[in-house]
Scaffold this motif. Structure first.
Motif, PDB file in Angstrom:
ATOM      1  N   TRP A 178       0.800  -1.023   0.039  1.00  0.00           N
ATOM      2  CA  TRP A 178       0.130  -0.283   0.075  1.00  0.00           C
ATOM      3  C   TRP A 178       0.762   1.140   0.060  1.00  0.00           C
ATOM      4  O   TRP A 178       1.906   1.379   0.413  1.00  0.00           O
ATOM      5  CB  TRP A 178      -1.073  -0.043   1.268  1.00  0.00           C
ATOM      6  N   SER A 179       0.266   2.449  -0.706  1.00  0.00           N
ATOM      7  CA  SER A 179       0.984   3.654  -0.564  1.00  0.00           C
ATOM      8  C   SER A 179       1.118   4.432   0.555  1.00  0.00           C
ATOM      9  O   SER A 179      -0.091   4.380   1.242  1.00  0.00           O
ATOM     10  CB  SER A 179       0.587   4.451  -1.698  1.00  0.00           C
ATOM     11  N   PHE A 180       2.147   5.117   0.982  1.00  0.00           N
ATOM     12  CA  PHE A 180       2.290   5.874   2.236  1.00  0.00           C
ATOM     13  C   PHE A 180       1.422   7.002   2.341  1.00  0.00           C
ATOM     14  O   PHE A 180       1.000   7.345   3.320  1.00  0.00           O
ATOM     15  CB  PHE A 180       3.739   6.116   2.645  1.00  0.00           C
ATOM     16  N   THR A 181       0.932   7.288   1.101  1.00  0.00           N
ATOM     17  CA  THR A 181       0.019   8.505   0.845  1.00  0.00           C
ATOM     18  C   THR A 181      -1.265   8.332   1.602  1.00  0.00           C
ATOM     19  O   THR A 181      -1.908   9.565   1.463  1.00  0.00           O
ATOM     20  CB  THR A 181       0.026   9.124  -0.538  1.00  0.00           C
ATOM     21  N   ILE A 182      -1.716   7.143   1.729  1.00  0.00           N
ATOM     22  CA  ILE A 182      -3.004   6.796   1.952  1.00  0.00           C
ATOM     23  C   ILE A 182      -3.078   7.137   3.491  1.00  0.00           C
ATOM     24  O   ILE A 182      -4.281   7.203   4.238  1.00  0.00           O
ATOM     25  CB  ILE A 182      -3.488   5.701   1.684  1.00  0.00           C
ATOM     26  N   VAL A 183      -2.035   7.388   4.222  1.00  0.00           N
ATOM     27  CA  VAL A 183      -1.807   7.450   5.591  1.00  0.00           C
ATOM     28  C   VAL A 183      -2.123   8.986   6.226  1.00  0.00           C
ATOM     29  O   VAL A 183      -1.316   9.797   5.347  1.00  0.00           O
ATOM     30  CB  VAL A 183      -0.530   7.075   6.183  1.00  0.00           C
ATOM     31  N   PRO A 184      -3.239   9.014   7.032  1.00  0.00           N
ATOM     32  CA  PRO A 184      -3.300  10.683   7.411  1.00  0.00           C
ATOM     33  C   PRO A 184      -2.087  11.162   7.954  1.00  0.00           C
ATOM     34  O   PRO A 184      -1.382  10.684   8.604  1.00  0.00           O
ATOM     35  CB  PRO A 184      -4.334  10.447   8.556  1.00  0.00           C
ATOM     36  N   PRO A 185      -1.997  12.435   7.623  1.00  0.00           N
ATOM     37  CA  PRO A 185      -0.443  13.129   8.004  1.00  0.00           C
ATOM     38  C   PRO A 185      -0.372  13.224   9.414  1.00  0.00           C
ATOM     39  O   PRO A 185       0.717  13.070   9.896  1.00  0.00           O
ATOM     40  CB  PRO A 185      -0.722  14.533   7.474  1.00  0.00           C
ATOM     41  N   SER A 186      -1.533  13.041  10.226  1.00  0.00           N
ATOM     42  CA  SER A 186      -1.363  13.104  11.403  1.00  0.00           C
ATOM     43  C   SER A 186      -0.638  11.925  12.246  1.00  0.00           C
ATOM     44  O   SER A 186      -0.209  12.070  13.535  1.00  0.00           O
ATOM     45  CB  SER A 186      -2.702  13.341  12.383  1.00  0.00           C
ATOM     46  N   ILE A 187      -0.913  10.706  11.589  1.00  0.00           N
ATOM     47  CA  ILE A 187      -0.080   9.641  12.203  1.00  0.00           C
ATOM     48  C   ILE A 187       0.918   9.088  11.397  1.00  0.00           C
ATOM     49  O   ILE A 187       1.492   7.934  11.551  1.00  0.00           O
ATOM     50  CB  ILE A 187      -1.288   8.498  12.457  1.00  0.00           C
ATOM     51  N   GLN A 188       1.542   9.671  10.151  1.00  0.00           N
ATOM     52  CA  GLN A 188       2.519   9.284   9.464  1.00  0.00           C
ATOM     53  C   GLN A 188       3.978   9.386  10.400  1.00  0.00           C
ATOM     54  O   GLN A 188       4.678   8.395  10.017  1.00  0.00           O
ATOM     55  CB  GLN A 188       2.917  10.310   8.345  1.00  0.00           C
ATOM     56  N   PHE A 189       4.002  10.057  11.104  1.00  0.00           N
ATOM     57  CA  PHE A 189       5.272  10.036  12.071  1.00  0.00           C
ATOM     58  C   PHE A 189       5.386   8.727  12.713  1.00  0.00           C
ATOM     59  O   PHE A 189       6.535   8.055  12.688  1.00  0.00           O
ATOM     60  CB  PHE A 189       5.168  11.239  13.067  1.00  0.00           C
ATOM     61  N   TRP A 190       4.232   7.956  13.165  1.00  0.00           N
ATOM     62  CA  TRP A 190       4.536   6.706  14.016  1.00  0.00           C
ATOM     63  C   TRP A 190       4.799   5.731  12.707  1.00  0.00           C
ATOM     64  O   TRP A 190       5.791   4.722  13.304  1.00  0.00           O
ATOM     65  CB  TRP A 190       2.996   6.324  14.798  1.00  0.00           C
ATOM     66  N   LYS A 227       6.876   5.956  10.431  1.00  0.00           N
ATOM     67  CA  LYS A 227       8.303   6.375  10.050  1.00  0.00           C
ATOM     68  C   LYS A 227       8.951   5.911  11.032  1.00  0.00           C
ATOM     69  O   LYS A 227      10.439   5.684  10.822  1.00  0.00           O
ATOM     70  CB  LYS A 227       8.153   7.773   9.706  1.00  0.00           C
ATOM     71  N   LEU A 228       8.596   5.389  12.441  1.00  0.00           N
ATOM     72  CA  LEU A 228       9.522   4.935  13.609  1.00  0.00           C
ATOM     73  C   LEU A 228       9.911   3.803  13.275  1.00  0.00           C
ATOM     74  O   LEU A 228      10.975   3.204  13.723  1.00  0.00           O
ATOM     75  CB  LEU A 228       8.691   4.970  14.784  1.00  0.00           C
ATOM     76  N   ASN A 229       9.289   3.111  12.082  1.00  0.00           N
ATOM     77  CA  ASN A 229       9.739   1.647  11.895  1.00  0.00           C
ATOM     78  C   ASN A 229      10.832   1.737  11.023  1.00  0.00           C
ATOM     79  O   ASN A 229      10.824   2.309   9.902  1.00  0.00           O
ATOM     80  CB  ASN A 229       8.283   0.903  10.984  1.00  0.00           C
ATOM     81  N   PRO A 230      12.110   1.281  11.554  1.00  0.00           N
ATOM     82  CA  PRO A 230      13.159   1.507  10.696  1.00  0.00           C
ATOM     83  C   PRO A 230      13.128   1.014   9.224  1.00  0.00           C
ATOM     84  O   PRO A 230      14.075   1.181   8.212  1.00  0.00           O
ATOM     85  CB  PRO A 230      14.369   0.791  11.414  1.00  0.00           C
ATOM     86  N   VAL A 231      12.499  -0.186   8.903  1.00  0.00           N
ATOM     87  CA  VAL A 231      12.346  -0.845   7.631  1.00  0.00           C
ATOM     88  C   VAL A 231      11.622   0.045   6.790  1.00  0.00           C
ATOM     89  O   VAL A 231      11.770  -0.024   5.580  1.00  0.00           O
ATOM     90  CB  VAL A 231      11.649  -2.224   7.856  1.00  0.00           C
ATOM     91  N   TYR A 232      11.020   0.998   7.278  1.00  0.00           N
ATOM     92  CA  TYR A 232      10.239   2.019   6.407  1.00  0.00           C
ATOM     93  C   TYR A 232      11.256   2.666   5.580  1.00  0.00           C
ATOM     94  O   TYR A 232      11.203   3.065   4.365  1.00  0.00           O
ATOM     95  CB  TYR A 232       9.269   3.021   7.133  1.00  0.00           C
ATOM     96  N   TYR A 233      12.376   2.867   6.331  1.00  0.00           N
ATOM     97  CA  TYR A 233      13.592   3.810   5.809  1.00  0.00           C
ATOM     98  C   TYR A 233      14.222   2.888   4.709  1.00  0.00           C
ATOM     99  O   TYR A 233      14.565   3.611   3.446  1.00  0.00           O
ATOM    100  CB  TYR A 233      14.491   3.954   6.561  1.00  0.00           C
ATOM    101  N   LEU A 234      14.349   1.799   4.817  1.00  0.00           N
ATOM    102  CA  LEU A 234      14.890   0.905   3.633  1.00  0.00           C
ATOM    103  C   LEU A 234      14.155   0.545   2.641  1.00  0.00           C
ATOM    104  O   LEU A 234      14.376   0.714   1.534  1.00  0.00           O
ATOM    105  CB  LEU A 234      15.229  -0.500   4.410  1.00  0.00           C
ATOM    106  N   VAL A 235      12.979   0.526   2.820  1.00  0.00           N
ATOM    107  CA  VAL A 235      11.910   0.296   1.763  1.00  0.00           C
ATOM    108  C   VAL A 235      11.802   1.397   0.929  1.00  0.00           C
ATOM    109  O   VAL A 235      11.769   1.215  -0.372  1.00  0.00           O
ATOM    110  CB  VAL A 235      10.502  -0.283   1.954  1.00  0.00           C
ATOM    111  N   GLU A 236      11.346   2.482   1.312  1.00  0.00           N
ATOM    112  CA  GLU A 236      11.525   3.926   0.732  1.00  0.00           C
ATOM    113  C   GLU A 236      12.669   4.151   0.139  1.00  0.00           C
ATOM    114  O   GLU A 236      12.778   4.865  -1.115  1.00  0.00           O
ATOM    115  CB  GLU A 236      10.929   5.097   1.638  1.00  0.00           C
TER     116      GLU A 236
END
Length: 262
Positions: free
Chosen positions: A191-203, A205-214
């Motif tokens: 799923w695309s990260f753009t569907i996540v509401p901006p208010s909770i995107q920060f949480w 991004k705390l997942n370090p795997v997010y950094y690698l996938v992106e």
């Protein structure tokens, strides 16, 4: 530092054992290690057929869905596979723990490098797929080496922790499997990260795997350098190095008790 110095000294042994572990996975089959090439190719073809032809999935950011998916799922396959096999690396080789001459600390990294061989095959297959769709090689592909190193360090730190704890409780392996399942769906792979509401995107991004996938998607699709997001890069390395330090400390602390428990 002495821990890493010892790893460097044993690099030839580590590479040789990793190669042997990789070959053993396909030992006894008619095609042997050719399965390492066939599996990723078939898997990518399945994704292409299901999502591009079957579901007729819409492009993401003007990129065919199958390309967008492959760019994110390739690093996830490596991370999840390396953590899963690394967690049981010591339990599966318990006969080596009681041998004084063998360094048990090498087992997690041997499994990690064995998984890395398969990951490289996936990478090559992914690059070929992008080339078929008209995406040519460029200077951004040099970042693949950076994200490979980042992935290895993160996974190694995690497996030092999980493999040490798995000796004292076999439930650790099951817990890790559950976390891998959660991680798959909490990371923007399907799923695309753009569907996540901006208010909770920060949480997320705390997942370090997010950094690698992106990061892999930035290499293949968006053509961005990793330093263009300095805060996320700094956060990733702080978390990764913290996990690595905890893993080294825990492993060295529990190592004297391995043989007693096993």
């Amino acid at each position: 530092m002495s821990y890493f110095i010892n790893l460097i000294k044993d690099r030839n042994l580590i590479l040789q054992l990793a190669k042997n572990d990789f070959k053993v996975k396909y030992l006894g089959s008619y095609l042997g290690i050719f399965w390492a090439f066939i599996n990723p190719i078939i898997l990518i073809l399945i994704y292409w057929f299901v999502f591009q032809i079957g579901f007729r999935s819409m492009p993401v950011d003007n990129v065919p869905f199958v390309l967008w998916l492959v760019a994110g799922i390739v690093p996830w396959f490596f991370i999840s596979e390396a953590i899963a096999v690394g967690t049981n690396s010591i339990l599966d080789n318990s006969y080596l723990v009681k041998k004084v001459v063998f360094k048990v600390s090498l087992l997690p990294i041997i499994k990690l490098l064995s998984s890395l061989f398969i990951h490289i095959i996936f990478l090559v297959a992914g690059i070929v797929l992008f080339f078929v769709y008209g995406y040519n090689l460029d200077v951004y592909y040099l970042q693949i080496f950076y994200f490979l190193i980042a992935s290895i360090i993160l996974v190694y730190g995690i497996t030092l922790i999980t493999s040490s704890l798995a000796i004292f409780s076999k439930d650790v392996g099951q817990i890790v499997s559950v976390f891998i399942q959660f991680g798959f769906w909490l990371t923007p792979i399907f799923w695309s990260f753009t569907i996540v509401p901006p208010s909770i995107q920060f949480w997320f991004k705390l997942n370090p795997v997010y950094y690698l996938v992106e990061g892999y998607r930035n290499v293949f699709i968006y053509k961005r350098w990793f330093w263009e997001d300095p805060l996320l890069t700094i956060y990733f390395w702080l978390v990764t190095l913290f996990i690595l330090c905890i893993g080294i400390f825990l492993f060295k602390k529990l190592r004297p008790h391995f043989s007693d428990v096993l």
